[in-house]
Design a protein around this motif. Sequence first.
Motif, mmCIF file in Angstrom:
data_model
loop_
_atom_site.group_PDB
_atom_site.id
_atom_site.type_symbol
_atom_site.label_atom_id
_atom_site.label_comp_id
_atom_site.label_asym_id
_atom_site.label_seq_id
_atom_site.Cartn_x
_atom_site.Cartn_y
_atom_site.Cartn_z
ATOM 1 N N GLU A 146 0.830 -1.209 0.000
ATOM 2 C CA GLU A 146 0.000 0.000 0.000
ATOM 3 C C GLU A 146 0.866 1.262 0.000
ATOM 4 O O GLU A 146 0.558 2.233 -0.695
ATOM 5 C CB GLU A 146 -0.963 0.005 1.178
ATOM 6 C CG GLU A 146 -2.142 -0.910 0.956
ATOM 7 C CD GLU A 146 -3.207 -0.819 2.031
ATOM 8 O OE1 GLU A 146 -2.854 -0.654 3.219
ATOM 9 O OE2 GLU A 146 -4.385 -0.915 1.673
ATOM 10 N N ALA A 147 1.970 1.248 0.745
ATOM 11 C CA ALA A 147 2.882 2.396 0.767
ATOM 12 C C ALA A 147 3.525 2.595 -0.609
ATOM 13 O O ALA A 147 3.657 3.730 -1.081
ATOM 14 C CB ALA A 147 3.951 2.198 1.837
ATOM 15 N N ALA A 148 3.908 1.507 -1.265
ATOM 16 C CA ALA A 148 4.518 1.604 -2.595
ATOM 17 C C ALA A 148 3.522 2.144 -3.613
ATOM 18 O O ALA A 148 3.883 2.962 -4.472
ATOM 19 C CB ALA A 148 5.052 0.243 -3.033
ATOM 20 N N VAL A 149 2.272 1.720 -3.526
ATOM 21 C CA VAL A 149 1.242 2.230 -4.436
ATOM 22 C C VAL A 149 1.007 3.721 -4.168
ATOM 23 O O VAL A 149 0.886 4.514 -5.102
ATOM 24 C CB VAL A 149 -0.062 1.411 -4.318
ATOM 25 C CG1 VAL A 149 -1.210 2.087 -5.057
ATOM 26 C CG2 VAL A 149 0.150 -0.004 -4.850
ATOM 27 N N GLY A 175 3.270 10.615 -9.714
ATOM 28 C CA GLY A 175 2.518 11.054 -10.886
ATOM 29 C C GLY A 175 2.706 10.193 -12.113
ATOM 30 O O GLY A 175 2.482 10.640 -13.230
ATOM 31 N N GLU A 176 3.095 8.938 -11.936
ATOM 32 C CA GLU A 176 3.335 8.039 -13.069
ATOM 33 C C GLU A 176 2.097 7.219 -13.392
ATOM 34 O O GLU A 176 2.175 6.042 -13.708
ATOM 35 C CB GLU A 176 4.495 7.103 -12.732
ATOM 36 C CG GLU A 176 5.778 7.834 -12.415
ATOM 37 C CD GLU A 176 6.864 6.887 -11.956
ATOM 38 O OE1 GLU A 176 6.705 5.657 -12.078
ATOM 39 O OE2 GLU A 176 7.880 7.383 -11.471
ATOM 40 N N THR A 177 0.941 7.833 -13.352
ATOM 41 C CA THR A 177 -0.305 7.075 -13.399
ATOM 42 C C THR A 177 -1.122 7.301 -14.665
ATOM 43 O O THR A 177 -2.333 7.134 -14.650
ATOM 44 C CB THR A 177 -1.160 7.436 -12.176
ATOM 45 O OG1 THR A 177 -1.413 8.847 -12.220
ATOM 46 C CG2 THR A 177 -0.472 7.071 -10.883
ATOM 47 N N ALA A 178 -0.502 7.643 -15.760
ATOM 48 C CA ALA A 178 -1.230 7.972 -16.982
ATOM 49 C C ALA A 178 -2.207 6.872 -17.410
ATOM 50 O O ALA A 178 -3.343 7.151 -17.759
ATOM 51 C CB ALA A 178 -0.248 8.265 -18.103
ATOM 52 N N ASN A 179 -1.782 5.624 -17.391
ATOM 53 C CA ASN A 179 -2.641 4.526 -17.832
ATOM 54 C C ASN A 179 -3.110 3.642 -16.677
ATOM 55 O O ASN A 179 -3.677 2.585 -16.903
ATOM 56 C CB ASN A 179 -1.894 3.662 -18.854
ATOM 57 C CG ASN A 179 -1.592 4.439 -20.112
ATOM 58 O OD1 ASN A 179 -2.425 5.191 -20.604
ATOM 59 N ND2 ASN A 179 -0.390 4.285 -20.630
ATOM 60 N N ALA A 180 -2.879 4.077 -15.460
ATOM 61 C CA ALA A 180 -3.229 3.276 -14.289
ATOM 62 C C ALA A 180 -4.633 3.639 -13.794
ATOM 63 O O ALA A 180 -5.062 4.777 -13.910
ATOM 64 C CB ALA A 180 -2.219 3.514 -13.173
ATOM 65 N N PRO A 181 -5.348 2.653 -13.244
ATOM 66 C CA PRO A 181 -6.650 2.973 -12.647
ATOM 67 C C PRO A 181 -6.467 3.875 -11.430
ATOM 68 O O PRO A 181 -5.429 3.841 -10.782
ATOM 69 C CB PRO A 181 -7.202 1.601 -12.241
ATOM 70 C CG PRO A 181 -6.018 0.717 -12.158
ATOM 71 C CD PRO A 181 -4.987 1.254 -13.096
ATOM 72 N N ASP A 182 -7.476 4.679 -11.138
ATOM 73 C CA ASP A 182 -7.375 5.611 -10.017
ATOM 74 C C ASP A 182 -7.600 4.874 -8.705
ATOM 75 O O ASP A 182 -8.718 4.492 -8.380
ATOM 76 C CB ASP A 182 -8.395 6.735 -10.168
ATOM 77 C CG ASP A 182 -8.283 7.758 -9.054
ATOM 78 O OD1 ASP A 182 -7.260 7.759 -8.347
ATOM 79 O OD2 ASP A 182 -9.221 8.552 -8.890
ATOM 80 N N LEU A 183 -6.525 4.663 -7.968
ATOM 81 C CA LEU A 183 -6.592 3.992 -6.667
ATOM 82 C C LEU A 183 -6.153 4.912 -5.545
ATOM 83 O O LEU A 183 -5.898 4.468 -4.434
ATOM 84 C CB LEU A 183 -5.703 2.738 -6.668
ATOM 85 C CG LEU A 183 -6.031 1.694 -7.720
ATOM 86 C CD1 LEU A 183 -4.998 0.583 -7.695
ATOM 87 C CD2 LEU A 183 -7.427 1.135 -7.511
ATOM 88 N N SER A 184 -6.081 6.209 -5.840
ATOM 89 C CA SER A 184 -5.557 7.148 -4.850
ATOM 90 C C SER A 184 -6.389 7.204 -3.573
ATOM 91 O O SER A 184 -5.859 7.466 -2.502
ATOM 92 C CB SER A 184 -5.423 8.536 -5.462
ATOM 93 O OG SER A 184 -6.663 8.963 -5.990
ATOM 94 N N ASN A 185 -7.689 6.944 -3.652
ATOM 95 C CA ASN A 185 -8.547 6.963 -2.463
ATOM 96 C C ASN A 185 -9.039 5.573 -2.078
ATOM 97 O O ASN A 185 -10.002 5.446 -1.331
ATOM 98 C CB ASN A 185 -9.745 7.887 -2.691
ATOM 99 C CG ASN A 185 -9.326 9.326 -2.841
ATOM 100 O OD1 ASN A 185 -8.430 9.784 -2.137
ATOM 101 N ND2 ASN A 185 -9.946 10.033 -3.761
ATOM 102 N N ALA A 186 -8.397 4.546 -2.591
ATOM 103 C CA ALA A 186 -8.821 3.165 -2.337
ATOM 104 C C ALA A 186 -7.860 2.483 -1.369
ATOM 105 O O ALA A 186 -6.788 2.996 -1.077
ATOM 106 C CB ALA A 186 -8.868 2.398 -3.650
#
Length: 104
Positions: free
Chosen positions: A29-32, A39-50
């Motif tokens: 979770e810390a690594a995510v 900010g390397e999340t261009a193609n990643a699903p939004d998990l910032s609040n998960a």
Amino acid sequence: MIRALAAAAGLCALTSCGALLGPSQADLEAAVHDFYARGETANAPDLSNAHIADYEGCQPRGGVFTCPVVYATERGNVPIMIWVVRTTSGGWEVRNLRDNERRR
């Protein structure tokens, strides 16, 4: 004396398993979180609040660990595949993550 050596050898074997199995849930979770902070999340699903709802461990794949997890998000539980590597400082770094839902 022999029992003490056997116990010490067993403890060493158990602690080395962590190096083979990859990060703990808290480490992952810390690594995510760090991945999103970079900010390397261009193609990643939004998990910032998960948060991780289900985690059973990671599998080593030639220096990279693959970690199938389920994240609890606003749209429900979402299976995610995360690729992590151990950093030189002993932490973990996300190399990639993606939605792992089967397409129909």
